[in-house]
Design a protein around this motif. Structure first.
Motif, PDB file in Angstrom:
ATOM      1  N   VAL A 101      50.799 -23.525  -7.152  1.00  0.00           N
ATOM      2  CA  VAL A 101      51.541 -23.114  -8.092  1.00  0.00           C
ATOM      3  C   VAL A 101      52.925 -22.211  -7.481  1.00  0.00           C
ATOM      4  N   VAL A 102      51.977 -20.835  -6.970  1.00  0.00           N
ATOM      5  CA  VAL A 102      52.955 -20.032  -6.784  1.00  0.00           C
ATOM      6  C   VAL A 102      53.468 -20.118  -5.483  1.00  0.00           C
ATOM      7  N   ALA A 107      57.578 -30.040  -2.351  1.00  0.00           N
ATOM      8  CA  ALA A 107      56.552 -31.060  -2.740  1.00  0.00           C
ATOM      9  C   ALA A 107      55.544 -31.263  -2.340  1.00  0.00           C
ATOM     10  N   GLY A 108      55.169 -30.690  -1.162  1.00  0.00           N
ATOM     11  CA  GLY A 108      53.822 -30.925  -1.018  1.00  0.00           C
ATOM     12  C   GLY A 108      53.115 -30.158  -2.043  1.00  0.00           C
ATOM     13  N   TRP A 109      53.453 -29.219  -2.150  1.00  0.00           N
ATOM     14  CA  TRP A 109      52.156 -28.398  -2.607  1.00  0.00           C
ATOM     15  C   TRP A 109      52.341 -28.261  -4.435  1.00  0.00           C
ATOM     16  N   ALA A 160      49.852 -30.785  -4.329  1.00  0.00           N
ATOM     17  CA  ALA A 160      48.493 -30.384  -4.604  1.00  0.00           C
ATOM     18  C   ALA A 160      48.365 -30.021  -6.231  1.00  0.00           C
ATOM     19  N   ALA A 161      48.911 -28.806  -6.474  1.00  0.00           N
ATOM     20  CA  ALA A 161      49.057 -28.672  -8.142  1.00  0.00           C
ATOM     21  C   ALA A 161      48.835 -29.374  -8.752  1.00  0.00           C
ATOM     22  N   CYS A 162      49.404 -30.588  -8.945  1.00  0.00           N
ATOM     23  CA  CYS A 162      49.642 -31.385 -10.123  1.00  0.00           C
ATOM     24  C   CYS A 162      48.056 -31.939  -9.888  1.00  0.00           C
ATOM     25  N   LEU A 163      47.956 -32.318  -9.002  1.00  0.00           N
ATOM     26  CA  LEU A 163      46.548 -33.047  -8.279  1.00  0.00           C
ATOM     27  C   LEU A 163      45.535 -32.175  -8.911  1.00  0.00           C
ATOM     28  N   ILE A 164      45.495 -31.152  -8.971  1.00  0.00           N
ATOM     29  CA  ILE A 164      44.353 -30.108  -9.285  1.00  0.00           C
ATOM     30  C   ILE A 164      44.208 -29.813 -10.362  1.00  0.00           C
ATOM     31  N   LEU A 211      50.056 -34.845 -19.578  1.00  0.00           N
ATOM     32  CA  LEU A 211      51.162 -36.059 -19.311  1.00  0.00           C
ATOM     33  C   LEU A 211      52.413 -35.130 -19.469  1.00  0.00           C
ATOM     34  N   ALA A 212      52.689 -33.949 -20.010  1.00  0.00           N
ATOM     35  CA  ALA A 212      53.801 -33.515 -19.940  1.00  0.00           C
ATOM     36  C   ALA A 212      54.339 -32.994 -18.277  1.00  0.00           C
ATOM     37  N   ILE A 213      52.791 -31.389 -18.624  1.00  0.00           N
ATOM     38  CA  ILE A 213      52.839 -30.774 -17.832  1.00  0.00           C
ATOM     39  C   ILE A 213      52.825 -31.396 -16.142  1.00  0.00           C
ATOM     40  N   ALA A 214      51.814 -31.990 -16.204  1.00  0.00           N
ATOM     41  CA  ALA A 214      52.131 -33.132 -15.048  1.00  0.00           C
ATOM     42  C   ALA A 214      52.696 -33.322 -14.428  1.00  0.00           C
TER      43      ALA A 214
END
Length: 198
Positions: free
Chosen positions: A40-41, A48-50, A53-57, A150-153
């Motif tokens: 996230v940082v 967008a790419g990172w 990645a953060a969302c998938l993690i 769900l909201a965080i994602a």
């Protein structure tokens, strides 16, 4: 006839090893928390790419919470270590996500403070009444967890402009259920602590 009786063999209680699949998944979730936070940082909530990645993690880490609980119950792998580590991992993951979203001005700080205060408060209540009984996760609590995830994602994923406005509605529902279930757990705790009437 001697009158002797056969002795009943002592019941052997199997000891559950601390190193098991359920606890391994909990440990993985803890390890993924700093990896998620770093993603996230690095994204700055602009790349967008990172962000993806953060969302998938975050999604993988959240999924381990469902899987490790199922494994522990299904195969009898519940341990004291797991009971303590599992909620710590949950709070660490959710807390990191909420704080970072607020830090990057995607989520109001009051929402983060309210949710974290509720989560820490309920955890404290569980320890407060542990000698009297267990406050089990309710259906509302599970809905709360699902809505929060769900909201965080939704906030993490780089949504099209037309869908960005949906995030606050999901988070609003999560906050309402979070508060409502918090009061329900408080009621359960007080009931457990109340002296039994003869």
């Amino acid at each position: 006839m001697t009158g002797a009786t056969e002795s009943t063999p002592a019941r052997v209680v199997a000891r559950v090893p601390v190193l098991n699949a359920a606890n391994a998944l909990t440990a993985l979730r803890l390890v993924l928390v700093p990896v998620f936070a770093a993603s996230v940082v690095v994204s700055g909530m602009t790349h967008a790419g990172w962000r993806m990645a953060a969302c998938l993690i975050f999604a993988v880490a959240s999924a381990t919470d469902l899987v490790d609980g199922w494994i522990a119950r299904r195969f009898g792998l519940v341990t004291s270590v797991g009971k303590v580590a599992d909620p710590i991992a949950d709070k660490a993951l959710t807390g990191a996500a909420l704080v970072l979203l607020s830090w990057y001005d995607r989520l109001p700080w009051w929402v983060t403070a309210l949710i974290l205060a509720r989560e820490l408060g309920i955890t404290g209540l569980r320890f407060w009444v542990i000698r009297h009984g267990v406050i089990a996760a309710s259906r509302g609590g599970k809905i709360k967890t699902a809505l929060q995830i769900l909201a965080i994602a939704w906030y993490l994923w780089p949504m099209p402009a037309a869908l960005v406005a949906v995030g606050p509605w999901i988070m609003g529902a999560a906050v309402l259920v979070t508060v409502a279930t918090g009061f329900d757990y408080i009621t359960q705790a007080l009931r457990l602590r109340r002296p039994h009437q003869p």
